[in-house]
Design an enzyme around this catalytic site. Structure first.
Site, PDB file in Angstrom:
ATOM      1  N   GLY A 102      -4.661   7.263   2.054  1.00  0.00           N
ATOM      2  CA  GLY A 102      -4.683   8.690   1.775  1.00  0.00           C
ATOM      3  C   GLY A 102      -5.937   9.122   1.052  1.00  0.00           C
ATOM      4  N   HIS A 161      -6.843  -2.276   8.970  1.00  0.00           N
ATOM      5  CA  HIS A 161      -6.145  -3.539   8.725  1.00  0.00           C
ATOM      6  C   HIS A 161      -6.364  -4.522   9.882  1.00  0.00           C
ATOM      7  CE1 HIS A 161      -3.492  -2.508   5.209  1.00  0.00           C
ATOM      8  NE2 HIS A 161      -3.879  -1.300   5.573  1.00  0.00           N
ATOM      9  N   GLY A 196      -4.403  -1.872  -0.768  1.00  0.00           N
ATOM     10  CA  GLY A 196      -3.592  -1.597  -1.942  1.00  0.00           C
ATOM     11  C   GLY A 196      -3.343  -0.109  -2.107  1.00  0.00           C
ATOM     12  N   GLU A 208      -5.541  -7.529   9.972  1.00  0.00           N
ATOM     13  CA  GLU A 208      -4.470  -8.538  10.071  1.00  0.00           C
ATOM     14  C   GLU A 208      -3.383  -8.109  11.045  1.00  0.00           C
ATOM     15  OE1 GLU A 208      -2.570  -5.523   7.873  1.00  0.00           O
ATOM     16  OE2 GLU A 208      -4.544  -6.391   7.509  1.00  0.00           O
ATOM     17  N   SER A 236       0.811  -1.215   0.000  1.00  0.00           N
ATOM     18  CA  SER A 236       0.000   0.000   0.000  1.00  0.00           C
ATOM     19  C   SER A 236       0.843   1.264   0.000  1.00  0.00           C
ATOM     20  CB  SER A 236      -0.948   0.016   1.205  1.00  0.00           C
ATOM     21  OG  SER A 236      -1.862  -1.051   1.155  1.00  0.00           O
ATOM     22  N   CYS A 251      -9.462  -1.618   3.793  1.00  0.00           N
ATOM     23  CA  CYS A 251      -8.629  -0.525   3.292  1.00  0.00           C
ATOM     24  C   CYS A 251      -9.026  -0.151   1.865  1.00  0.00           C
ATOM     25  CB  CYS A 251      -7.151  -0.922   3.404  1.00  0.00           C
ATOM     26  SG  CYS A 251      -6.039   0.501   3.385  1.00  0.00           S
TER      27      CYS A 251
END
Length: 375
Positions: free
Chosen positions: A304, A350, A232, A352, A51, A260
């Site tokens: 962003g 996230h 990503g 994870e 990312s 995300c």
């Protein structure tokens, strides 16, 4: 400021601001978008997070490199940041897991960095002026301020950048379920991190990681019990293919979970727009509120861009009713969406936790519950 044996280096912003320091990592020139990350730990996971492709990462933690570099914590096959900015690099790593220093790994992978920068002042500048194009210059690449600013201004902007295809896997691969296989999930790789399929595998999920160019027909041919949209880089407004693929999944009523970048894609499929944030959310200490329960989770984030919407807002989508399900209390940024008439939800953070807190890990269990109900 003494640059010692490292030699001088400069961080040059597109607004003409120049920060002087010492070369760190590889020498040369690199261009990208200057952003700051507030995580106190986890720099190896940050550097290998796809990312961060085409971004120059500023670490707000004053000392970086204390634990060196190991061969277990990479979140992908390489470092993806285009440049690295730190204040005080550790002289010697102090971890039994370290195989080499961070500086050595940056050199090995050709990542141009700069140290001895006042990262507090730099971060305040980026907060006030917004993330912007920048360049790190050292060695033979150092030139006059005017020359370096001109090179930065000639570089591409992040708005409008289509980058997911540059970080996605070229070929599909499978992460086998641990123990008995309960479900098969098709995971669209838009910049996926290694720990994501690993955590799904721990829950009995066989994960088929697919290139970002995968067609709806190819995905559906797998007969998945669920579909996952990964994190990503880049501007979500460029994801026409991924958004169309998501619409096909929603039409088939296959359980879908996105994180995300995947959150932004699901939101766009449901009819929401996206915009570029002033300086984004990047770190492992960002609060999120679930509007359904009021529960606060401390989360890991790196984005962003964001979805337009208000906390708790309900809206009509082409697939029925939906809601802005999560938000950040710092700035009311949209942090999640949920559809009510099709089995789909997503979050902007996230779960994870690589690196980061584990507050959001139960979202994988929620995805499992969604697939169980569908079955």
């Amino acid at each position: 400021m003494s640059t010692g044996t490292r030699g001088p280096a400069a961080l040059v912003l597109e607004d003409g601001r120049v920060f002087r320091g010492a070369a760190y990592g590889a020498r040369g020139r690199t261009l990208g978008e200057a952003v700051f990350c507030t995580g106190m730990t986890g720099y190896q996971e940050t550097l290998t997070d796809p990312s961060y492709h085409r971004q120059i990462v500023v670490q707000t933690a004053p000392q970086i490199g204390n634990t060196g570099w190991n061969d277990e914590d990479d979140e992908s096959a390489r470092i993806w940041v285009s440049g690295y900015v730190v204040r005080d690099p550790a002289r010697t790593p102090s971890s039994w897991r370290a195989k080499r220093t961070l500086d050595e790994e940056l050199v090995r992978q050709g990542v141009v960095g700069i140290s001895e920068v006042d990262t507090r002042t730099l971060t305040r500048h980026l907060r006030e002026q917004g993330a912007m194009r920048a360049g790190v210059f050292s060695g033979d690449a150092l030139g006059s301020d005017e020359q370096m600013v001109a090179e930065v201004l000639a570089s591409p902007q992040m708005k409008g950048a289509d980058l997911a295809g540059e970080v996605s896997t070229d070929q599909p691969y499978v992460v086998e379920a641990q123990g008995e296989r309960r479900f098969r999930v098709a995971a669209l790789d838009l910049g996926i991190k290694a720990n994501t399929p690993r955590l799904m595998a721990q829950r009995g999920i066989e994960v088929h990681v697919l290139p970002s160019s995968t067609t709806a027909e190819q995905l559906l041919a797998l007969g998945p019990d669920g579909v996952f949209l990964s994190n990503g880089p880049g501007d979500p407004a460029t994801t026409a293919h991924a958004t169309a693929l998501t619409k096909s999944v929603l039409e088939q009523r296959i359980p879908l979970f996105g994180i995300c970048f995947g959150n932004q894609i699901l939101g766009r499929a449901l009819g929401l727009n996206t915009y570029k944030m002033r300086y984004g959310h990047r770190g492992i200490n960002i609060p999120v509120i679930d509007v359904a329960t009021g529960r606060v989770a401390i989360t890991a984030q790196n984005h962003g861009f964001a979805l337009e919407g208000e906390p708790g807002q309900r809206f009509d989508s082409p697939y029925g009713a939906a809601q802005i399900s999560h938000y950040c209390p710092n700035d009311d940024t949209v942090e999640g969406v949920r559809a009510f008439d099709v089995p789909a939800f997503s979050v902007q953070y996230h779960p994870e936790a690589a690196a980061g807190p584990h507050d959001a890990a139960p979202l994988f269990d929620e995805f499992v519950d969604l697939m169980e109900k569908k079955a």
